[in-house]
Design an enzyme around this catalytic site. Structure first.
Site, PDB file in Angstrom:
ATOM      1  N   PRO A  59      42.426  69.765  10.387  1.00 58.05           N
ATOM      2  CA  PRO A  59      43.856  69.594  10.177  1.00 58.05           C
ATOM      3  C   PRO A  59      44.324  68.145  10.038  1.00 58.05           C
ATOM      4  O   PRO A  59      45.498  67.911   9.776  1.00 58.05           O
ATOM      5  CB  PRO A  59      44.444  70.181  11.471  1.00 58.05           C
ATOM      6  CG  PRO A  59      43.422  69.832  12.517  1.00 58.05           C
ATOM      7  CD  PRO A  59      42.086  69.872  11.826  1.00 58.05           C
ATOM      8  N   THR A  60      43.426  67.145  10.229  1.00 55.62           N
ATOM      9  CA  THR A  60      43.892  65.757  10.280  1.00 55.62           C
ATOM     10  C   THR A  60      44.052  65.166   8.881  1.00 55.62           C
ATOM     11  O   THR A  60      43.558  65.717   7.896  1.00 55.62           O
ATOM     12  CB  THR A  60      42.902  64.870  11.064  1.00 55.62           C
ATOM     13  OG1 THR A  60      41.683  64.806  10.320  1.00 55.62           O
ATOM     14  CG2 THR A  60      42.636  65.423  12.452  1.00 55.62           C
ATOM     15  N   CYS A  61      44.718  64.031   8.808  1.00 55.33           N
ATOM     16  CA  CYS A  61      44.946  63.350   7.535  1.00 55.33           C
ATOM     17  C   CYS A  61      43.819  62.379   7.216  1.00 55.33           C
ATOM     18  O   CYS A  61      44.059  61.277   6.741  1.00 55.33           O
ATOM     19  CB  CYS A  61      46.270  62.606   7.570  1.00 55.33           C
ATOM     20  SG  CYS A  61      47.642  63.718   7.740  1.00 55.33           S
ATOM     21  N   ASP A  62      42.587  62.752   7.521  1.00 54.95           N
ATOM     22  CA  ASP A  62      41.438  61.927   7.181  1.00 54.95           C
ATOM     23  C   ASP A  62      40.572  62.758   6.254  1.00 54.95           C
ATOM     24  O   ASP A  62      40.215  63.887   6.585  1.00 54.95           O
ATOM     25  CB  ASP A  62      40.661  61.560   8.449  1.00 54.95           C
ATOM     26  CG  ASP A  62      39.593  60.528   8.173  1.00 54.95           C
ATOM     27  OD1 ASP A  62      38.832  60.722   7.181  1.00 54.95           O
ATOM     28  OD2 ASP A  62      39.505  59.543   8.907  1.00 54.95           O
ATOM     29  N   ASN A  79      45.775  61.390  15.072  1.00 53.83           N
ATOM     30  CA  ASN A  79      46.868  62.089  14.385  1.00 53.83           C
ATOM     31  C   ASN A  79      47.749  62.880  15.349  1.00 53.83           C
ATOM     32  O   ASN A  79      48.463  63.789  14.965  1.00 53.83           O
ATOM     33  CB  ASN A  79      46.319  63.075  13.341  1.00 53.83           C
ATOM     34  CG  ASN A  79      46.331  62.518  11.930  1.00 53.83           C
ATOM     35  OD1 ASN A  79      45.932  63.200  11.014  1.00 53.83           O
ATOM     36  ND2 ASN A  79      46.766  61.288  11.737  1.00 53.83           N
TER      37      ASN A  79
END
Ligand SMILES: *Cc1c(COP(=O)(O)O)cnc(C)c1O
Length: 376
Positions: free
Chosen positions: A322-325, A366
């Site tokens: 789910p992270t923005c990486d 995050n």
């Protein structure tokens, strides 16, 4: 998956992704190791899962502990292990940490170079040391590379150096690579170990211990041999290389002790495609590489994933966290078959996640909290 974990999840309905560890499975695994290698002492590798209840259970069953830091040593002591049942098995230690361990009564240390021997001679005078030798780790799904250990010829010099500095050179260790599906993987390292014993014996130093390390697998998607088969292969290799002068042995199972005792409950956050004509769906979960599934790096460990729709037709999916990486993708090179009926909001169960998950989760990358664990 066990009935106890299933019941816990049904009755407690914990919010958010979480790991549930069944102590009954850990107990069973400990007994299986004891039976498969009855002449070996078990040093549980604490890093695999250091939950206090897990350590307490193992301490009560008679396990010893392989620790990599003073913090892990304190956890093992708090769980009830006496210092004579703890090894400081990391080959990379600060001298002041060696001193801190020595002050706590720890007397067993790993080394793989003269420089580390000198630290131990200064900070833990008279302690026991074993030398770790390199092991290729061929075939392991989570190999340990060249970071730890030295060539056998150097190990001889390292142990002789330890002896000269007043330490007790007691043996040799190695690790055949984690999640090692080949039961014969111990053979080559045991051959090297026997040679080291022989060479040092000629120099008047009698070694007596071989640390066989970890590497025993958990059950993921692929079938793996039973612990019994590892026991037989290792006993055979010991007899082959040491004859009837068998050394004391210890094993350090981590993954094999706790891997299949844990299940992660997660949730499908989003299912989408990058273009309408694409066949492969992207399935985003509320857990990813930074939430505890770091061992999906290079898609090394492939966990069994269960859904409530497993009876339906399946199609390959790319699974991501789910992270923005953008590194937070679990399976893409080899897409993962999931039911076509899988929907946003569905629960998924990721099995075999009792080892190397919770402690790998980031504190708040995050803003996602670290993986919560329940030990039952
Ligand atoms: C991590 C580790 C282990 C445990 O390895 P598994 O493959 O999980 O059994 C054992 N010994 C040492 C020195 C380790 O660092």
């Amino acid at each position: 998956m066990t009935d106890r974990i299933r019941d816990f999840l049904r009755l407690r309905r914990p919010e958010g992704p979480c790991l549930v560890v069944d102590l009954d499975v850990v107990r069973e695994n400990y007994n299986t190791f004891s039976r498969a290698l009855p002449d070996s002492r078990v040093f549980y590798a604490v890093k695999a899962n250091p939950e206090p209840e897990v350590l307490k259970l193992l301490a009560g069953l008679g396990s010893s502990f392989d620790c990599a830091s003073v913090a892990e040593i304190d956890m093992a002591l708090a769980a009830g292990a006496t210092p004579d049942r703890i090894s400081y098995g990391n080959t990379i230690k600060k001298e002041r940490d060696v001193a801190a361990a020595f002050a706590r009564g720890i007397r067993l240390f790993a080394v793989d170079c003269r420089e580390e021997v000198e630290k131990i001679a200064r900070a833990a005078p008279g302690a026991q040391v074993f030398a770790r030798i390199l092991c290729a780790g061929d075939g392991a799904e989570w190999p340990l590379s060249r970071k730890f250990g030295c060539e056998p010829a150097l190990a001889v010099e390292v142990l002789e150096h330890a002896h000269r500095l007043g330490l007790e050179a007691i043996g040799v260790s190695f690790h055949v690579g984690s999640q090692q599906p080949n039961t014969e993987a111990w053979d080559g390292a045991l051959k090297s170990a026997a040679n080291i014993f022989r060479t040092l014996s000629e120099r008047g130093i009698q070694l007596r211990m071989v640390n066989l390390g970890g590497g025993f697998p958990a059950r993921y998607l692929k079938k793996v041999p039973l612990v019994k088969a590892y026991g037989r292969a290792i006993s055979g290799a010991l007899r082959k290389h040491f004859g009837n002068r068998l050394p004391e042995t210890i094993i350090e199972p981590g993954r094999g002790m706790v891997g299949d005792a844990g299940v992660i409950k997660a949730e499908v956050v989003l299912i989408s495609k990058k273009a309408d004509e694409d066949d492969t769906r992207w399935v985003y979960l509320d857990i990813g590489k930074f939430g505890g599934l770091a061992e999906t790096m290079d898609e090394a460990i492939r966990y069994p994933i269960r859904t409530e729709r497993d009876g339906d037709d399946k199609a390959p999916c790319i699974i991501a966290g789910p992270t923005c990486d953008s590194a937070d993708v679990l399976y893409e090179k080899h897409p993962y078959p999931l039911p076509v009926s899988l929907s946003i909001g569905d629960e998924v169960l990721i099995e075999g996640t009792g080892a190397y998950t919770q402690t790998y989760s980031a504190v708040a990358f995050n803003g996602f909290p670290p993986l919560k664990a329940y030990v039952i």
